[in-house]
Design a protein around this motif. Structure first.
Motif, PDB file in Angstrom:
ATOM      1  N   ALA A  38      34.521  41.932  68.083  1.00  0.00           N
ATOM      2  CA  ALA A  38      33.983  42.250  69.294  1.00  0.00           C
ATOM      3  C   ALA A  38      34.296  41.166  70.247  1.00  0.00           C
ATOM      4  CB  ALA A  38      32.646  42.738  69.334  1.00  0.00           C
ATOM      5  N   PHE A  39      34.605  39.825  69.561  1.00  0.00           N
ATOM      6  CA  PHE A  39      34.544  38.593  70.537  1.00  0.00           C
ATOM      7  C   PHE A  39      35.980  38.469  71.064  1.00  0.00           C
ATOM      8  CE2 PHE A  39      34.901  34.388  72.183  1.00  0.00           C
ATOM      9  CZ  PHE A  39      33.729  33.973  72.640  1.00  0.00           C
ATOM     10  N   MET A  40      36.464  39.383  71.981  1.00  0.00           N
ATOM     11  CA  MET A  40      37.936  39.168  72.406  1.00  0.00           C
ATOM     12  C   MET A  40      38.776  39.453  71.548  1.00  0.00           C
ATOM     13  SD  MET A  40      37.823  35.688  74.938  1.00  0.00           S
ATOM     14  CE  MET A  40      39.620  35.988  75.679  1.00  0.00           C
ATOM     15  N   ARG A  69      30.716  35.966  75.162  1.00  0.00           N
ATOM     16  CA  ARG A  69      29.208  35.354  74.622  1.00  0.00           C
ATOM     17  C   ARG A  69      28.278  36.311  74.948  1.00  0.00           C
ATOM     18  NH1 ARG A  69      31.571  29.386  76.308  1.00  0.00           N
ATOM     19  NH2 ARG A  69      32.711  28.876  74.551  1.00  0.00           N
ATOM     20  N   LYS A  70      28.169  36.830  76.282  1.00  0.00           N
ATOM     21  CA  LYS A  70      27.134  37.678  76.601  1.00  0.00           C
ATOM     22  C   LYS A  70      27.202  39.009  76.006  1.00  0.00           C
ATOM     23  CE  LYS A  70      24.948  39.949  80.682  1.00  0.00           C
ATOM     24  NZ  LYS A  70      25.077  40.117  82.211  1.00  0.00           N
ATOM     25  N   LYS A  71      28.253  39.454  75.641  1.00  0.00           N
ATOM     26  CA  LYS A  71      28.230  40.796  74.900  1.00  0.00           C
ATOM     27  C   LYS A  71      27.861  40.864  73.440  1.00  0.00           C
ATOM     28  CE  LYS A  71      32.091  44.238  73.517  1.00  0.00           C
ATOM     29  NZ  LYS A  71      33.282  44.355  73.577  1.00  0.00           N
ATOM     30  N   THR A  72      28.282  39.580  72.955  1.00  0.00           N
ATOM     31  CA  THR A  72      28.301  39.437  71.448  1.00  0.00           C
ATOM     32  C   THR A  72      26.726  38.555  70.954  1.00  0.00           C
ATOM     33  OG1 THR A  72      29.662  37.576  71.116  1.00  0.00           O
ATOM     34  CG2 THR A  72      30.459  39.827  70.819  1.00  0.00           C
ATOM     35  N   GLY A  73      26.578  37.737  71.797  1.00  0.00           N
ATOM     36  CA  GLY A  73      25.508  36.941  71.518  1.00  0.00           C
ATOM     37  C   GLY A  73      26.156  35.776  70.696  1.00  0.00           C
ATOM     38  N   GLU A  74      27.128  35.457  70.553  1.00  0.00           N
ATOM     39  CA  GLU A  74      27.724  34.304  69.845  1.00  0.00           C
ATOM     40  C   GLU A  74      28.674  33.460  70.718  1.00  0.00           C
ATOM     41  OE1 GLU A  74      26.861  34.376  66.868  1.00  0.00           O
ATOM     42  OE2 GLU A  74      26.538  36.559  66.273  1.00  0.00           O
ATOM     43  N   GLU A  75      28.603  32.291  70.209  1.00  0.00           N
ATOM     44  CA  GLU A  75      29.541  31.290  70.830  1.00  0.00           C
ATOM     45  C   GLU A  75      30.999  31.275  70.703  1.00  0.00           C
ATOM     46  OE1 GLU A  75      28.749  28.717  73.002  1.00  0.00           O
ATOM     47  OE2 GLU A  75      26.770  29.928  73.113  1.00  0.00           O
ATOM     48  N   GLY A  76      31.427  31.846  69.727  1.00  0.00           N
ATOM     49  CA  GLY A  76      32.876  32.180  69.586  1.00  0.00           C
ATOM     50  C   GLY A  76      33.017  33.453  68.294  1.00  0.00           C
ATOM     51  N   LYS A 129      41.618  37.669  85.168  1.00  0.00           N
ATOM     52  CA  LYS A 129      40.400  36.766  85.337  1.00  0.00           C
ATOM     53  C   LYS A 129      40.652  35.424  84.778  1.00  0.00           C
ATOM     54  CE  LYS A 129      37.289  40.855  84.402  1.00  0.00           C
ATOM     55  NZ  LYS A 129      36.260  41.217  83.519  1.00  0.00           N
ATOM     56  N   ARG A 130      39.765  34.612  85.189  1.00  0.00           N
ATOM     57  CA  ARG A 130      39.663  33.219  84.456  1.00  0.00           C
ATOM     58  C   ARG A 130      39.137  33.319  83.147  1.00  0.00           C
ATOM     59  NH1 ARG A 130      35.936  30.334  86.611  1.00  0.00           N
ATOM     60  NH2 ARG A 130      36.896  28.443  86.276  1.00  0.00           N
ATOM     61  N   TYR A 131      39.936  32.378  82.196  1.00  0.00           N
ATOM     62  CA  TYR A 131      39.451  32.449  80.636  1.00  0.00           C
ATOM     63  C   TYR A 131      38.096  31.963  80.673  1.00  0.00           C
ATOM     64  CZ  TYR A 131      39.879  30.712  75.835  1.00  0.00           C
ATOM     65  OH  TYR A 131      39.604  30.913  74.477  1.00  0.00           O
ATOM     66  N   PRO A 132      37.537  30.944  81.438  1.00  0.00           N
ATOM     67  CA  PRO A 132      36.075  30.944  81.076  1.00  0.00           C
ATOM     68  C   PRO A 132      35.077  32.083  81.500  1.00  0.00           C
ATOM     69  CG  PRO A 132      37.100  28.993  82.423  1.00  0.00           C
ATOM     70  CD  PRO A 132      38.021  30.106  82.496  1.00  0.00           C
ATOM     71  N   ASP A 133      35.611  33.012  82.491  1.00  0.00           N
ATOM     72  CA  ASP A 133      34.807  33.992  82.840  1.00  0.00           C
ATOM     73  C   ASP A 133      35.087  35.099  81.588  1.00  0.00           C
ATOM     74  OD1 ASP A 133      34.382  33.214  85.414  1.00  0.00           O
ATOM     75  OD2 ASP A 133      35.962  33.911  86.225  1.00  0.00           O
ATOM     76  N   ARG A 134      36.087  35.103  80.870  1.00  0.00           N
ATOM     77  CA  ARG A 134      36.137  35.832  79.930  1.00  0.00           C
ATOM     78  C   ARG A 134      35.387  35.547  78.722  1.00  0.00           C
ATOM     79  NH1 ARG A 134      40.181  39.908  80.303  1.00  0.00           N
ATOM     80  NH2 ARG A 134      41.916  39.458  81.772  1.00  0.00           N
ATOM     81  N   LEU A 135      35.387  34.147  78.482  1.00  0.00           N
ATOM     82  CA  LEU A 135      34.524  33.530  77.332  1.00  0.00           C
ATOM     83  C   LEU A 135      33.188  33.900  77.722  1.00  0.00           C
ATOM     84  CD1 LEU A 135      36.018  30.167  76.861  1.00  0.00           C
ATOM     85  CD2 LEU A 135      36.006  32.092  75.088  1.00  0.00           C
TER      86      LEU A 135
END
Length: 303
Positions: A130-132, A101-108, A91-97
């Motif tokens: 949980a964020f990557m 972000r959608k999964k955790t509700g956090e920016e990082g 996948k493209r890195y922006p798609d993983r980000l």
């Protein structure tokens, strides 16, 4: 019209039919297999009430349990570049980000919070596995520096909760550069004479272990946490030998001098309250809504 068939029987069936139970009401402990009710698990801070297995917990949940009254203010973290290398695998890195972000509700992967622990102003930095996989990217480096600068500005201690699988491969060398960046930030704290306490949670591995996660003035870990640079499976495949039982777990590292404490999650707040006040050379912690009187009379016998 048969009222028994059309009315009585459906009514009886509805009374005795099985009700659907939402799937998220119960969670199975991955260690012992015990089914745990979600409210019971939340009250236990995501620790199994049967075997004491410490499950993952988000930084916000941790901060709510840690700070006085569950109150804290989030410290702003400078945003990082979304895709500095134009990285793409499956996948493209922006798609993983975007998914993280959608999964955790956090920016990082890292959050910085400001609050009080037993009336002592403290900066806490928490890593979200949980964020990557909590991987160390530029946002993590920015968060550590933001936390350090805020701690220096307030002249207060900094506590960091690590949980990561290592560096973030999608940011390549820029991810590895966060190791010296965070090391310099820790040195800034030392030069300011402020305590830096690290709480290692499961898992803490790779470049995170090789940098800021092992530079604390005091090293604390949660029970059973995996703490290492290379994982046990990789080591076994390399040296072709069976490793000792519990190798690279918190208790093993404590026995071999790499940790100062192994503290249960429910005791973490009290442990940090005592430790931080000791390191700051200030009065003992105060519990309750009101501060202790300055000149309290001595207690009478039997009181």
């Amino acid at each position: 019209m048969n009222w028994i068939s059309n009315y009585v029987r459906p009514k009886i069936n509805s009374l005795f039919s099985r009700r659907e139970v939402p799937e998220n009401l119960w969670l199975k402990c991955p260690e012992c297999g015990t089914m745990l009710f979600h409210r019971e698990l939340t009250n236990a801070l995501n620790v199994c009430t049967n075997c004491d297995y410490h499950m993952a917990i988000t930084p916000r949940e941790r901060f709510t349990a840690l700070f006085d009254g569950g109150l804290f203010t989030e410290v702003p973290v400078p945003p990082a570049l979304n895709d500095p290398l134009g990285f793409k695998d499956q996948k493209r890195y922006p798609d993983r980000l975007r998914e993280a972000r959608k999964k955790t509700g956090e920016e990082g992967a890292m959050i910085v919070a400001e609050g009080e622990i037993a009336r002592l102003k403290t900066i806490c930095v928490g890593q979200n596995f949980a964020f990557m996989g909590g991987s160390m990217g530029m946002q993590v480096g920015n968060a550590i520096i933001a936390g350090v600068e805020r701690a220096i500005a307030l002249h207060c201690p900094l506590v960091l909760f690590s949980a990561a699988g290592g560096a973030r491969m999608q940011e390549g060398i820029l991810s590895l550069m966060q190791m010296p960046r965070s090391t310099v930030a820790v040195q800034m704290l030392r030069e300011a004479g402020l305590p830096y306490v690290v709480v290692l949670t499961d898992p803490t591995t790779g470049g995170v272990t090789a940098s800021y996660a092992m530079l604390g003035d005091v090293q604390i870990a949660e029970p059973g946490a995996l703490i290492c640079f290379a994982g046990p499976r990789v080591i076994e495949q390399t040296i072709r030998e069976t490793l000792p039982e519990g190798f690279q777990r918190a208790e093993y590292l404590l026995d071999h001098g790499m940790l100062d404490r192994v503290v249960h999650r429910k005791d973490m707040r009290d442990e940090l309250a005592r430790l931080l006040r000791l390191l700051m050379n200030t009065t003992p912690p105060v519990y309750g809504d009101l501060p202790a009187p300055a000149d309290a009379p001595p207690a009478l016998p039997g009181q």
